[in-house]
Design a protein around this motif. Structure first.
Motif, mmCIF file in Angstrom:
data_model
loop_
_atom_site.group_PDB
_atom_site.id
_atom_site.type_symbol
_atom_site.label_atom_id
_atom_site.label_comp_id
_atom_site.label_asym_id
_atom_site.label_seq_id
_atom_site.Cartn_x
_atom_site.Cartn_y
_atom_site.Cartn_z
ATOM 1 N N GLU A 15 50.120 45.522 50.418
ATOM 2 C CA GLU A 15 51.316 45.737 51.233
ATOM 3 C C GLU A 15 51.096 45.465 52.727
ATOM 4 N N ARG A 16 49.930 45.949 53.209
ATOM 5 C CA ARG A 16 49.708 45.867 54.653
ATOM 6 C C ARG A 16 49.551 44.430 55.154
ATOM 7 N N SER A 17 49.460 43.454 54.215
ATOM 8 C CA SER A 17 49.333 42.074 54.666
ATOM 9 C C SER A 17 50.696 41.393 54.809
ATOM 10 N N ASP B 37 51.070 45.187 46.960
ATOM 11 C CA ASP B 37 50.348 46.438 46.777
ATOM 12 C C ASP B 37 49.636 46.497 45.418
ATOM 13 N N CYS B 38 48.411 46.936 45.494
ATOM 14 C CA CYS B 38 47.545 47.073 44.313
ATOM 15 C C CYS B 38 48.190 47.874 43.184
ATOM 16 N N SER B 39 49.065 48.826 43.564
ATOM 17 C CA SER B 39 49.653 49.699 42.540
ATOM 18 C C SER B 39 50.622 48.944 41.631
ATOM 19 N N ALA C 270 37.546 41.295 40.002
ATOM 20 C CA ALA C 270 36.560 40.965 41.042
ATOM 21 C C ALA C 270 36.988 41.478 42.410
ATOM 22 N N ILE C 271 37.763 42.568 42.400
ATOM 23 C CA ILE C 271 38.093 43.228 43.669
ATOM 24 C C ILE C 271 36.852 44.040 44.053
ATOM 25 N N SER C 272 36.539 44.082 45.340
ATOM 26 C CA SER C 272 35.358 44.846 45.743
ATOM 27 C C SER C 272 35.740 46.299 46.029
ATOM 28 N N GLY C 273 34.772 47.177 45.888
ATOM 29 C CA GLY C 273 34.934 48.566 46.318
ATOM 30 C C GLY C 273 35.733 49.445 45.378
ATOM 31 N N LEU C 274 35.957 50.667 45.854
ATOM 32 C CA LEU C 274 36.546 51.712 45.012
ATOM 33 C C LEU C 274 38.056 51.854 45.145
HETATM 34 P P1 NDP Z 1 34.313 39.678 48.311
HETATM 35 O O1 NDP Z 1 34.335 40.602 49.473
HETATM 36 O O2 NDP Z 1 33.821 38.291 48.501
HETATM 37 O O3 NDP Z 1 35.777 39.600 47.640
HETATM 38 C C1 NDP Z 1 36.518 40.757 47.355
HETATM 39 C C2 NDP Z 1 37.863 40.402 46.780
HETATM 40 O O4 NDP Z 1 38.610 41.602 46.578
HETATM 41 C C3 NDP Z 1 38.721 39.544 47.728
HETATM 42 O O5 NDP Z 1 39.604 38.776 46.964
HETATM 43 C C4 NDP Z 1 39.488 40.601 48.537
HETATM 44 O O6 NDP Z 1 40.661 40.077 49.148
HETATM 45 C C5 NDP Z 1 39.799 41.584 47.424
HETATM 46 N N1 NDP Z 1 40.007 42.966 47.883
HETATM 47 C C6 NDP Z 1 39.173 43.696 48.668
HETATM 48 N N2 NDP Z 1 39.668 44.934 48.865
HETATM 49 C C7 NDP Z 1 40.842 44.986 48.182
HETATM 50 C C8 NDP Z 1 41.832 45.994 48.019
HETATM 51 N N3 NDP Z 1 41.724 47.208 48.570
HETATM 52 N N4 NDP Z 1 42.909 45.705 47.246
HETATM 53 C C9 NDP Z 1 43.044 44.494 46.676
HETATM 54 N N5 NDP Z 1 42.147 43.496 46.800
HETATM 55 C C10 NDP Z 1 41.051 43.749 47.543
HETATM 56 O O7 NDP Z 1 33.441 40.435 47.192
HETATM 57 P P2 NDP Z 1 32.579 39.784 46.027
HETATM 58 O O8 NDP Z 1 33.340 38.720 45.319
HETATM 59 O O9 NDP Z 1 31.218 39.472 46.531
HETATM 60 O O10 NDP Z 1 32.394 41.046 45.066
HETATM 61 C C11 NDP Z 1 33.452 41.539 44.272
HETATM 62 C C12 NDP Z 1 32.898 42.621 43.347
HETATM 63 O O11 NDP Z 1 31.962 42.006 42.463
HETATM 64 C C13 NDP Z 1 32.132 43.730 44.092
HETATM 65 O O12 NDP Z 1 32.387 44.960 43.482
HETATM 66 C C14 NDP Z 1 30.661 43.333 43.914
HETATM 67 O O13 NDP Z 1 29.791 44.452 43.886
HETATM 68 C C15 NDP Z 1 30.686 42.643 42.559
HETATM 69 N N6 NDP Z 1 29.648 41.636 42.376
HETATM 70 C C16 NDP Z 1 29.618 40.513 43.181
HETATM 71 C C17 NDP Z 1 28.647 39.548 43.040
HETATM 72 C C18 NDP Z 1 28.635 38.304 43.860
HETATM 73 O O14 NDP Z 1 27.826 37.406 43.606
HETATM 74 N N7 NDP Z 1 29.488 38.171 44.861
HETATM 75 C C19 NDP Z 1 27.576 39.720 42.023
HETATM 76 C C20 NDP Z 1 27.729 40.885 41.212
HETATM 77 C C21 NDP Z 1 28.720 41.806 41.382
HETATM 78 P P3 NDP Z 1 40.633 39.438 50.658
HETATM 79 O O15 NDP Z 1 39.977 38.088 50.509
HETATM 80 O O16 NDP Z 1 42.043 39.344 51.044
HETATM 81 O O17 NDP Z 1 39.824 40.362 51.503
#
Ligand code: NDP
Ligand code: MG
Length: 383
Positions: free
Chosen positions: A60-62, A79-81, A97-101
């Motif tokens: 949403e914030r984007s 929004d993620c929801s 492949a979204i990062s974080g919690l």
């Molecule tokens: P990146 O930071 O490169 O990419 C993260 C992706 O998630 C982007 O598309 C980002 O969007 C999106 N994102 C981040 N926060 C939010 C949010 N709050 N809501 C919605 N979308 C969100 O991370 P990686 O690809 O490196 O890693 C992704 C996951 O995979 C992680 O959990 C990591 O631990 C795991 N992992 C990664 C590896 C790797 O080689 N990269 C290897 C093994 C595991 P935006 O671009 O707009 O910020």
């Protein structure tokens, strides 16, 4: 032939890029149904145009950035929801492949879909703990781990060689494996985000540098494969050719050897493992002058020791460890704490949290949210 309908959550990130490169080479086989990002809408737009994707999602914030982009003709999900609404009866594969919690609620919804999910995000697996497998089993959702170590383990275990004694995960050692304590004390954000082998997102790169990534991966393996903590260990392997070993009672260990390339685990979502031939890379062992293995120095890198401690404590402890790490990594990126304090402060805060709050043996999402709130208001970062 029906194409494999795929949704990529986190398409603009490093894992997203690897997934897209496989899909680009196989347009006759794979179709992208939806892609999402957090704020990088211009990159998302380019991806959507290039792959003819009709459903796009962003946070949403984007919306500010979105006004500059013409999204007419697309079905948008802000929004993620709402991201789970992208899934249809036609969806075959979901890449998470979204990062974080922050997107934990989304993952819980995905686990209930009964689809095939390739999951890269380790943070959410750790915080869900035993509930992760419980949910996927209940809803018959197929899980393919994409983290290279866990993908290796997944395929090695498919060989069905019977009971094993333990599993070893390898760690490349990150950029500071050879640093002494004094050098570690001075590490900058710019140094920490540059991994010697993998090109990854910032958070996981910093986790690799503190060895927190391996600590998290040990916990990830525990929950993915239902293991006891004493069945797990980790070693440094700077060449990152072997990603994990299964160790059997008779002294035999099995491993898969491959160049470090995330497209290998990701390709196993679409192709029979070891049958994918379009990477234009063959593994040539004669080019490997050495394959080295070293024990982890837990004095310099205490993350692993802490991981075993929180696994023994169980309950909320692995989630708290994970949540604290995410907060502390961000504080390091904002230059508010030192590199070494990412792990040191995790240990200090863990002690503080459990001196003021009791552990909960089978925590649910609301228990996690309560403790997150407590941490947000009481995090200690030194004076
Ligand atoms: P990146 O930071 O490169 O990419 C993260 C992706 O998630 C982007 O598309 C980002 O969007 C999106 N994102 C981040 N926060 C939010 C949010 N709050 N809501 C919605 N979308 C969100 O991370 P990686 O690809 O490196 O890693 C992704 C996951 O995979 C992680 O959990 C990591 O631990 C795991 N992992 C990664 C590896 C790797 O080689 N990269 C290897 C093994 C595991 P935006 O671009 O707009 O910020
Ligand atoms: Mg990994």
């Amino acid at each position: 032939m029906k194409k494999i309908n795929t949704i990529i959550y986190g398409a603009t990130g490093s894992i997203g890029k690897s997934a897209l490169s496989i899909i680009e080479k196989n347009p006759e086989l794979i179709k992208i149904e939806g892609v999402t990002c957090n704020t990088n809408v211009s990159k998302l737009y380019k991806i959507a145009k290039k792959f003819n994707v009709k459903k796009i999602g962003f946070n949403e914030r984007s919306l500010r950035n979105i006004k500059k982009t013409n999204f007419s003709g697309f079905r948008t999900f802000s929004d993620c929801s709402t991201f789970h609404d992208m899934i249809s009866s036609k969806t075959d594969v979901i890449i998470y492949a979204i990062s974080g919690l922050q997107s934990l609620d989304l993952l819980i919804r995905l686990l209930k879909t009964g689809k095939k999910i390739g999951i890269a995000n380790k943070e959410c697996i750790i915080s869900l703990g035993y509930n992760f497998n419980k949910l996927s089993k209940k809803y018959k959702t197929e899980i393919i781990p994409l983290d290279s170590e866990h993908n290796s383990i997944y395929h090695l275990l498919k060989q069905n060689l019977g009971n094993f004694k333990s599993i070893t995960l390898t760690a490349s050692g990150g950029p500071f494996f050879y640093f002494n304590k004094k050098q570690l004390n001075k590490v900058s954000v710019e140094q920490a985000v540059k991994h010697p082998i993998w090109n990854m997102g910032k958070k996981i790169s910093i986790d690799s540098a503190t060895l927190m990534n391996k600590a998290l991966e040990i916990i990830e393996a525990k929950y993915l494969f239902n293991l006891d903590e004493d069945q797990l260990n980790a070693v440094i392997h700077p060449q990152a050719i072997i990603h994990a070993l299964i160790n059997y009672e008779n002294g035999v260990s099995t491993a898969i050897l491959n160049n470090p390339d995330m497209r290998i685990p990701i390709s196993s979502l679409f192709f029979q493992y070891n049958k994918y031939s379009k990477l234009n890379k063959t593994f040539d062992i004669t080019k490997q002058s050495k394959l080295e293995f070293f024990p982890i120095d837990e004095i310099k890198f205490p993350a692993l020791r802490l991981a075993f401690q929180v696994m023994k404590m169980g309950g909320l402890a692995p989630h708290i460890f994970n949540y604290l790490n995410e907060k502390l990594v961000h504080l390091f990126m904002e230059k508010k704490i030192k590199f070494v304090d990412i792990v040191n402060l995790n240990e200090i805060n863990l002690e503080k949290i459990f001196s003021k709050n009791s552990n909960i043996s089978k925590p649910n999402l609301s228990d996690m949210k309560i403790i997150n709130y407590w941490i947000d208001n009481n995090l200690y970062i030194g004076n």
